[in-house]
Design a protein around this motif. Structure first.
Motif, short mmCIF file in Angstrom:
data_model
loop_
_atom_site.label_atom_id
_atom_site.label_comp_id
_atom_site.label_asym_id
_atom_site.label_seq_id
_atom_site.Cartn_x
_atom_site.Cartn_y
_atom_site.Cartn_z
N UNK A 1 0.82 -1.21 0.00
CA UNK A 1 0.00 0.00 0.00
C UNK A 1 0.86 1.26 0.00
N UNK A 2 2.16 1.08 -0.19
CA UNK A 2 3.12 2.18 -0.15
C UNK A 2 2.98 3.13 -1.34
N UNK A 3 2.49 2.64 -2.47
CA UNK A 3 2.46 3.41 -3.70
C UNK A 3 1.05 3.59 -4.25
N UNK A 4 0.87 4.69 -4.99
CA UNK A 4 -0.32 4.83 -5.82
C UNK A 4 0.02 4.12 -7.12
N UNK A 5 -0.83 3.18 -7.52
CA UNK A 5 -0.55 2.39 -8.71
C UNK A 5 -1.77 2.31 -9.61
N UNK A 6 -1.49 2.17 -10.89
CA UNK A 6 -2.55 2.02 -11.89
C UNK A 6 -2.79 0.54 -12.13
N UNK A 7 -3.81 0.27 -12.88
CA UNK A 7 -4.06 -1.08 -13.35
C UNK A 7 -3.03 -1.39 -14.43
N UNK A 8 -2.49 -2.60 -14.43
CA UNK A 8 -1.55 -3.01 -15.47
C UNK A 8 -2.30 -3.82 -16.54
N UNK A 9 -1.58 -4.34 -17.51
CA UNK A 9 -2.24 -5.09 -18.57
C UNK A 9 -2.65 -6.50 -18.14
N UNK A 10 -2.37 -6.87 -16.89
CA UNK A 10 -2.91 -8.10 -16.32
C UNK A 10 -4.28 -7.80 -15.70
N UNK A 11 -4.74 -6.55 -15.82
CA UNK A 11 -6.01 -6.07 -15.26
C UNK A 11 -6.04 -6.12 -13.74
N UNK A 12 -4.90 -5.79 -13.15
CA UNK A 12 -4.86 -5.65 -11.69
C UNK A 12 -3.86 -4.56 -11.34
N UNK A 13 -4.02 -3.99 -10.18
CA UNK A 13 -3.12 -2.95 -9.72
C UNK A 13 -1.86 -3.59 -9.15
N UNK A 14 -0.76 -2.90 -9.27
CA UNK A 14 0.49 -3.38 -8.70
C UNK A 14 1.44 -3.92 -9.75
N UNK A 15 2.49 -4.53 -9.27
CA UNK A 15 3.55 -5.08 -10.11
C UNK A 15 3.10 -6.40 -10.74
N UNK A 16 3.24 -6.49 -12.04
CA UNK A 16 3.00 -7.74 -12.76
C UNK A 16 4.33 -8.20 -13.30
#
Length: 183
Positions: free
Chosen positions: A112-127
């Motif tokens: 929860x440390x970062x503001x993140x967008x949705x990635x191309x895996x359709x989820x927020x965070x690192x893919x």
């Protein structure tokens, strides 16, 4: 060319100080505006360490940066695979990283440390990197952008929205590319 040589010397000194290189080669780092990005234990152009891939711990690597351009108010970060079969695949987008921050711990991409967008895996965070089996290794580009705004207006829905929102606010960028393939 002399300016590039000085930058290369600074990059080498910083990489060695942070333990990012185990030999005396000049790191292959792309930079504009003086910004420098280093992933400790992951020399530019090398294989993405297994722990940061789908075959490992599937977590984001630790990142360190320095030499932000004057006027930097925040940073944004993206991870892209330009070799994906259907075009560039975006694995990670983080934004509104305060200008006072110059590193992210390993695993920060799933906290929860970062503001993140949705990635191309359709989820927020690192893919994590996970190209199709049997293809040539893909290139994974970590791109850090120094911005002249403290916050992106609105909440970007995905990494492309983040890139669009930052387009007119980039003071400098730094990129580090690694490769990864699955047999």
């Amino acid at each position: 060319m002399q300016g590039r040589s000085i930058i290369a010397q600074l990059v080498l000194a910083a990489a060695l100080a942070l333990g990012a290189c185990s030999d005396a080669r000049e790191p292959d780092v792309s930079s504009s505006g003086g910004l420098l990005l280093i992933i400790p234990g992951f020399p530019p152009g090398s294989a993405v360490p297994k722990e940061y891939t789908c075959r490992g711990k599937n977590r984001s690597p630790g990142l360190n940066w320095s030499l932000a351009p004057r006027g930097t108010l925040s940073f944004a970060l993206v991870l892209e695979d330009p070799d994906a079969p259907e075009g560039t695949f975006r694995h990670w987008g983080a934004y509104d990283i305060p200008a006072s921050v110059h590193q992210l711990a390993a695993g920060a991409g799933d906290s929860d440390e970062l503001k993140e967008t949705s990635n191309d895996f359709d989820r927020s965070g690192y893919g994590s990197p996970c190209p199709p089996k049997g293809e040539q290794p893909h290139h994974y580009r970590f791109r850090l952008m120094a911005l002249d705004v403290a916050q992106i207006s609105g909440a970007p829905a995905d990494v492309q929205d983040l890139l669009d929102a930052t387009e007119d606010h980039v003071l400098g960028t730094a990129e580090l590319t690694g490769v990864y393939g699955r047999r």
